[in-house]
Design an enzyme around this catalytic site. Sequence first.
Site, PDB file in Angstrom:
ATOM      1  N   GLY A 256       7.640  -9.721   9.658  1.00 50.96           N
ATOM      2  CA  GLY A 256       6.527  -9.997  10.567  1.00 50.96           C
ATOM      3  C   GLY A 256       6.819  -9.530  11.988  1.00 50.96           C
ATOM      4  CB  ALA A 257       7.442 -10.339  14.867  1.00 47.10           C
ATOM      5  CG  MET A 258      13.939  -8.415  15.407  1.00 50.67           C
ATOM      6  SD  MET A 258      14.732  -9.716  14.411  1.00 50.67           S
ATOM      7  CE  MET A 258      16.097 -10.122  15.479  1.00 50.67           C
ATOM      8  CD  GLU A 293       9.417 -13.272  15.930  1.00 51.65           C
ATOM      9  OE1 GLU A 293      10.638 -13.314  16.160  1.00 51.65           O
ATOM     10  OE2 GLU A 293       8.944 -13.471  14.789  1.00 51.65           O
ATOM     11  CD  GLU A 315      14.547 -17.097  11.818  1.00 50.82           C
ATOM     12  OE1 GLU A 315      13.444 -17.568  12.162  1.00 50.82           O
ATOM     13  OE2 GLU A 315      15.004 -16.039  12.286  1.00 50.82           O
TER      14      GLU A 315
HETATM   15  N1  PHE Z   1      14.239 -13.049  12.756  1.00 46.83           N
HETATM   16  C1  PHE Z   1      12.885 -12.657  12.456  1.00 46.83           C
HETATM   17  C2  PHE Z   1      12.040 -13.904  12.690  1.00 46.83           C
HETATM   18  O1  PHE Z   1      12.058 -14.836  11.969  1.00 46.83           O
HETATM   19  C3  PHE Z   1      12.641 -12.206  11.074  1.00 46.83           C
HETATM   20  C4  PHE Z   1      13.315 -10.940  10.690  1.00 46.83           C
HETATM   21  C5  PHE Z   1      14.448 -10.954   9.904  1.00 46.83           C
HETATM   22  C6  PHE Z   1      12.793  -9.735  11.090  1.00 46.83           C
HETATM   23  C7  PHE Z   1      15.062  -9.795   9.513  1.00 46.83           C
HETATM   24  C8  PHE Z   1      13.389  -8.565  10.688  1.00 46.83           C
HETATM   25  C9  PHE Z   1      14.523  -8.599   9.906  1.00 46.83           C
HETATM   26  O2  PHE Z   1      11.440 -14.060  13.664  1.00 46.83           O
HETATM   27 ZN    ZN Z   2      12.403 -16.410  13.259  1.00 43.92          ZN
END
Ligand code: PHE
Ligand code: ZN
Length: 851
Positions: A256-258, A293, A315
């Site tokens: 979804g996003a990073m 995020e 998370e």
């Molecule tokens: N860390 C990101 C999130 O939960 C998810 C993610 C994991 C994106 C691995 C890309 C690769 O917000």
């Molecule tokens: Zn996350």
Amino acid sequence: MKDAAPETIFLKDYAEPHHWVREVHLTFRLAPTETRVLSRITFVPNAQNAGDLVLNGEDLKLITATVDGAIVPMDVSDTHLRIKSADLPTKPFTFEAEVEISPETNTALEGLYMSNGMYCTQCEAEGFRKITYYPDRPDVMATFTVRIESDQPVMLSNGNPTASGEGWAEWHDPWPKPSYLFALVAGDLVNHPDRFTTKSGRDVELNIYVRPGDEDKCAFGMEALKSSMKWDEDTYGREYDLDIFNIVAVDDFNMGAMENKGLNIFNSSCVLASKETSTDANFERIEGIIAHEYFHNWTGNRITCRDWFQLCLKEGLTVYRDQMFSGDMRSHPVKRIEEVLQLRARQFREDNGPLAHPVRPESFVEINNFYTATVYEKGAEIIGMLRRILGDEDYYKGCNLYFDRHDGQAVTIEDWLKAFEDATGRDLSHFQQWYSQAGTPRLKVSEAWEDGTLTLTFTQTTPPTPGQPDKKPQLIPIAVGLIGPNGDEVVPTTILTLSEETQSFTFDGLGARPVASILRDFSAPVILEREIDAATRAFLLANDTDPFQKWEMGRMLAKDTLIDMITRDATPATDYLDAIKAVLTDESLDPAFRALVLGLPSEDDIAQTLFDAGQTPHPQKIHAARQTLRQTLAIHLSDACPTLFRQLETPTFVPDADGSGKRSLRMAVLGLMTLNDGGEAARALYAKADNMTEQLGSLSALLAAGLGAEEIQAFEKQWKNDRLVMDKWYTMQVVHAAPDSTATTVETLTQHPDFTLRNPNRFRAVFGALTANHAGFHHASGAGYETLANHLIKLDKLNPQTTARMCGSFETWRRYDADRQALIRAQLERILATEDLSRDTTEMVNRILGD
Ligand code: PHE
Ligand code: ZN
């Protein structure tokens, strides 16, 4: 050279690295197939754990590497660069390297890659090692200075911009961070700018960068970002800590996003929004993901994970925080019901099958396979339980101590819980078991009434999961309230804490026997098995003051009705039909809530329920029963629906809780009307809809009734140049395909010139929809299984991460009859037999097969 058997990594083997990193300087000379990456890294030997210098590195072409400017002996393999401790200084030293990488041919979308001519990175969890040699593990935190050289007009990295000129830009991130939070973007992008002043007066520049043409889809995301920044200040006292915060939208993205520090990268589907192209559900999701995020800046970035086993530390907590934010922005009860629907559909399903694992796993082969519903959603439920057990005040006390104590560190779940123990003086040792024990507890309850005293006796058991045959009792907060016979609440919500296998709780001094409302607000992620008759359910549906339980009673009535239709050929229960009608027409209730009550359990949910009750689910029968019940509801509600449809019209489109709630009920009602009116109302709405919620709502009403052939063509013509809307076009057709033609619909769509395996959104639009079409996917011919396997085999060559994730669609295979199991097994074995199958997919298929 290919690795031998992939290695399993264990939590118990954690050891600190031999070297820490103080500073990193990177120079990128960008070019599609021959990007040069120059690194200068200051290493500090770890006196606690002296040893060789071990750097990760994959798919890198090493040009040069030196230590303090001199060539030293080094051992370079496919995965590592090692320098023996004997060949290294015992004091801090500088390692310099130059490597070459090829972003254009990187279809895995991990490391540095290209998407529509734009350079971007994805480093979580272990993508940085595809950029340069580095100790690519989250406990190594360092400050990064980055220079980008390219002819792209926009060049971004983490932190603050420090200097730029023709063809280059420099960035410096003052906050030490692990490599998984590194990011770089370079492309022909336009920005939607804004500003935010933090509560201590820091003026922050905000930007959303998108491809030219998407500028008009940024305003909503920007508002969501500012609301998130404000919320984290008001709720958790957490402020932003740089002069600039950038968001970039990219079309090709695995997730979804990073949350990269100061430079969040988003799947364009999770940030771009306009009323013409996005549904209310899209708006809600975008708001939640932007918040998620952003919230990672404190829960994930400033305080990060010691190792990947601690993934839920960032998370679970961040999901919990974004859930609370969305509740505050919209409606807590509606949000809670949506969360529970998700949790049951994804996490309970996972917990019930071969992929079950603890919220903090103890081993893995490929960490990418552990970004799961269990880590995220059950992880968030654990935070919610912690808060219920401690109370709000102690919850925030613990959070504050955690932030103060661990800012700038890479920590563990033990550190997290210790902050709460120290802040509150409570003992959380039993509670901690939620992180290590997999499986969904089953909670049975019996009631006794005597002399004004109600006794509730709870018994808990957790079924075995892979690797954990014997389960212990969990600490379960059970929120209970009591409703008197006249419908008034006689005891408000009280938290009972179950710690034993069996335990009784009493309520005394009661006048008349009340009805208990148990597990209010879904206070724990458990399955409540309660023998309660339809009349009591209808009573609680009408009278419970807890919106979650009110909804839950409607849901259980619907489920019982469906199960009776399937197993006993019963006709739909009038208790249920009447109760639904009463809710639907009760104008004192929020339309969004009414829409949720009207929704039927999914076919997958019914299949799981039948399986839990010891029966073999028959997908075709489940599908038929659900169709019949919809048809019956349509007739039973045929007077109410057209009136509601008129009343709920929203003259202007505002994607807030009120507007989206009205539209969700209105579209649900339209779905039923379309089963009766030959599609008249839906066609009329389709013709005049000026927003995607109504356009898609009316189109899906038509398709679900076997109509809409013309509209689906018109839709394509109208939207053929909009990638995100076209994803919806693919999904619609597969989700609503009849079971007999689902697989052929999928095959036809994959022949469409715009279908591509290179874009994960497009792949999920088709194949996610296939697996969501329960009766189509589980068609007795096996065609659904075969189609999915064919394309997974092809996709694995390009994108292992998305392939492995999609394999999860087979996780429920043991529920079904022997023929279907044999068909699925054959496909899983065929995937496994594919030459050069990725480590990601190999691990997933092996776990699903479980033998
Ligand atoms: N860390 C990101 C999130 O939960 C998810 C993610 C994991 C994106 C691995 C890309 C690769 O917000
Ligand atoms: Zn996350």
